[in-house]
Scaffold this motif. Structure first.
Motif, PDB file in Angstrom:
ATOM      1  N   ARG A 185       0.821  -1.222   0.000  1.00 31.45           N
ATOM      2  CA  ARG A 185       0.000   0.000   0.000  1.00 31.45           C
ATOM      3  C   ARG A 185       0.846   1.259   0.000  1.00 31.45           C
ATOM      4  O   ARG A 185       0.470   2.262  -0.624  1.00 31.45           O
ATOM      5  N   ASP A 186       2.005   1.242   0.675  1.00 35.19           N
ATOM      6  CA  ASP A 186       2.804   2.460   0.745  1.00 35.19           C
ATOM      7  C   ASP A 186       3.514   2.771  -0.571  1.00 35.19           C
ATOM      8  O   ASP A 186       4.169   3.805  -0.697  1.00 35.19           O
ATOM      9  N   GLN A 187       3.401   1.883  -1.558  1.00 34.17           N
ATOM     10  CA  GLN A 187       3.929   2.177  -2.892  1.00 34.17           C
ATOM     11  C   GLN A 187       2.835   2.645  -3.849  1.00 34.17           C
ATOM     12  O   GLN A 187       3.087   2.802  -5.048  1.00 34.17           O
ATOM     13  N   TRP A 188       1.655   2.887  -3.328  1.00 33.04           N
ATOM     14  CA  TRP A 188       0.547   3.369  -4.145  1.00 33.04           C
ATOM     15  C   TRP A 188       0.090   4.750  -3.691  1.00 33.04           C
ATOM     16  O   TRP A 188       0.013   5.031  -2.497  1.00 33.04           O
ATOM     17  N   LEU A 189      -0.222   5.597  -4.662  1.00 33.70           N
ATOM     18  CA  LEU A 189      -0.870   6.875  -4.390  1.00 33.70           C
ATOM     19  C   LEU A 189      -2.107   6.946  -5.275  1.00 33.70           C
ATOM     20  O   LEU A 189      -2.021   6.776  -6.499  1.00 33.70           O
ATOM     21  N   PHE A 190      -3.257   7.193  -4.647  1.00 36.14           N
ATOM     22  CA  PHE A 190      -4.521   7.242  -5.376  1.00 36.14           C
ATOM     23  C   PHE A 190      -5.069   8.659  -5.376  1.00 36.14           C
ATOM     24  O   PHE A 190      -5.159   9.306  -4.316  1.00 36.14           O
ATOM     25  N   HIS A 191      -5.433   9.146  -6.554  1.00 34.59           N
ATOM     26  CA  HIS A 191      -6.031  10.469  -6.709  1.00 34.59           C
ATOM     27  C   HIS A 191      -7.458  10.341  -7.225  1.00 34.59           C
ATOM     28  O   HIS A 191      -7.797   9.378  -7.923  1.00 34.59           O
ATOM     29  N   ASP A 192      -8.272  11.338  -6.915  1.00 32.72           N
ATOM     30  CA  ASP A 192      -9.597  11.484  -7.511  1.00 32.72           C
ATOM     31  C   ASP A 192      -9.526  12.590  -8.556  1.00 32.72           C
ATOM     32  O   ASP A 192      -9.017  13.684  -8.280  1.00 32.72           O
ATOM     33  N   PHE A 193     -10.029  12.310  -9.745  1.00 35.37           N
ATOM     34  CA  PHE A 193      -9.937  13.227 -10.879  1.00 35.37           C
ATOM     35  C   PHE A 193     -10.546  14.601 -10.571  1.00 35.37           C
ATOM     36  O   PHE A 193      -9.902  15.639 -10.793  1.00 35.37           O
ATOM     37  N   LEU A 262     -10.981   6.973  -1.240  1.00 34.30           N
ATOM     38  CA  LEU A 262     -11.313   8.092  -2.114  1.00 34.30           C
ATOM     39  C   LEU A 262     -12.788   8.478  -1.970  1.00 34.30           C
ATOM     40  O   LEU A 262     -13.649   7.618  -1.744  1.00 34.30           O
ATOM     41  N   PRO A 263     -13.104   9.764  -2.125  1.00 30.47           N
ATOM     42  CA  PRO A 263     -14.500  10.215  -2.007  1.00 30.47           C
ATOM     43  C   PRO A 263     -15.283   9.933  -3.287  1.00 30.47           C
ATOM     44  O   PRO A 263     -15.086  10.598  -4.303  1.00 30.47           O
ATOM     45  N   VAL A 264     -16.164   8.959  -3.251  1.00 30.42           N
ATOM     46  CA  VAL A 264     -16.925   8.586  -4.451  1.00 30.42           C
ATOM     47  C   VAL A 264     -18.394   8.984  -4.344  1.00 30.42           C
ATOM     48  O   VAL A 264     -19.149   8.796  -5.302  1.00 30.42           O
ATOM     49  N   HIS A 265     -18.803   9.540  -3.205  1.00 35.13           N
ATOM     50  CA  HIS A 265     -20.231   9.829  -3.004  1.00 35.13           C
ATOM     51  C   HIS A 265     -20.757  10.880  -3.982  1.00 35.13           C
ATOM     52  O   HIS A 265     -21.947  10.904  -4.274  1.00 35.13           O
ATOM     53  N   GLY A 266     -19.869  11.737  -4.502  1.00 27.72           N
ATOM     54  CA  GLY A 266     -20.300  12.752  -5.454  1.00 27.72           C
ATOM     55  C   GLY A 266     -20.264  12.297  -6.898  1.00 27.72           C
ATOM     56  O   GLY A 266     -20.665  13.054  -7.799  1.00 27.72           O
ATOM     57  N   TRP A 267     -19.809  11.088  -7.156  1.00 31.68           N
ATOM     58  CA  TRP A 267     -19.761  10.580  -8.520  1.00 31.68           C
ATOM     59  C   TRP A 267     -21.173  10.363  -9.051  1.00 31.68           C
ATOM     60  O   TRP A 267     -22.096  10.004  -8.296  1.00 31.68           O
TER      61      TRP A 267
END
Length: 294
Positions: A185-193, A262-267
């Protein structure tokens, strides 16, 4: 006249991070922003397409061409931004085999918005040769395939898989689960568009911190690259089709949120499922985008 002394060669610069996904979610924008950092070398091209090259002999590969000559001593990082990797069968395992320490970045976008933008791109590029919406969204396997299916193989199997894989590129939960099984997990970075577009400086800080680099002294301006075309031909999706796809994507979106936070509630997908967005209204929004300036 004394002989001129040449500076010693700087050697090779290996790829240290990978923007592995997802297509039509701002990977070109983020890649260009990172190119402006003093410690990041600009790659020969944005998408290297090394690990999705099935023609290579992956049983006995020679990786000497997966590097570039070092141009400046200050360059400590080099990125490969090929968003197909996250969804391409076998690509993440190939990355790990070459460099288990690779730092992995992924940007996620509402899967319906991503899918529609992908379809518009194909309609713009291929014209009459592009699939219509029904054809583009027809292939919906139960999970991510670990190889190109036999019924998509042939002389042009790579292209056939690309054209058929629109829906599965939104299987975000499955993709992240597979990625976390290969890289910690510490080798991953996740962004929301959407968050990236709203606060690109904040997301650049997250990224430089993740890469172990100093933060920008002067932040580059945000420029959206590879945006969808202004207008395309072809019948756009109906509200019923979008609602059906949202239900299909529901477990993938829920797993993505659980694994990444990640915040997906607004998708739009989540809003359709929650009854907060009328499917016909979303269909009309997409239709307006497709007709724009035509």
């Amino acid at each position: 006249m004394p002989a001129q002394t040449l500076p010693p060669p700087l050697g090779w610069q290996a790829y240290t991070f990978c923007i592995a996904g997802v297509q039509k979610s701002g990977t070109s924008t983020l890649s260009a922003l990172l190119d402006a950092h003093v410690n990041i070398a600009k790659a020969p091209r944005k998408e290297i397409h090394y690990f999705d090259d099935d023609a290579r002999d992956w049983s006995n590969p020679d990786h000497s061409d997966y590097r570039v000559p070092r141009r400046r001593r200050v360059h400590t990082h080099l990125g490969d931004a090929t968003p197909r990797y996250l969804a391409w069968p076998g690509a993440l395992a190939r990355i790990r085999a070459v460099n288990p320490a690779m730092l992995m970045i992924a940007i996620f976008r509402d899967p319906l918005d991503r899918l529609f933008s992908h379809w518009m791109m194909l309609r713009d590029r291929l014209g009459a040769g592009a699939p219509d919406w029904a054809e583009f969204t027809a292939w919906r396997p139960a999970g991510m395939p670990d190889s190109i299916p036999a019924d998509l193989r042939g002389r042009a199997d790579r292209k056939r898989f690309q054209l058929a894989s629109g829906v599965i590129r939104g299987y975000y939960g499955s993709q992240v689960r597979a990625g976390l099984a290969l890289f910690p997990r510490d080798q991953w970075l996740f962004h929301d568009f959407a968050s990236l577009l709203a606060d690109h400086r904040g997301h650049l800080d997250l990224t430089t911190d993740f890469l172990g680099l100093s933060r920008y002294q002067e932040y580059p301006p945000l420029r959206r690259l590879m945006a969808a075309p202004d207008g395309v031909t072809g019948a756009t999706p109906t509200g019923d089709q979008l609602h059906e796809l949202a239900r299909h994507y529901q477990p993938e979106v829920e797993e993505l949120a659980k694994l990444t936070g990640l915040p997906v509630h607004g998708w739009n997908t989540a809003r359709l499922l929650a009854g907060e967005l009328d499917p016909q209204h979303l269909a009309e929004t997409y239709a307006t985008k497709a007709r724009r300036d035509r």
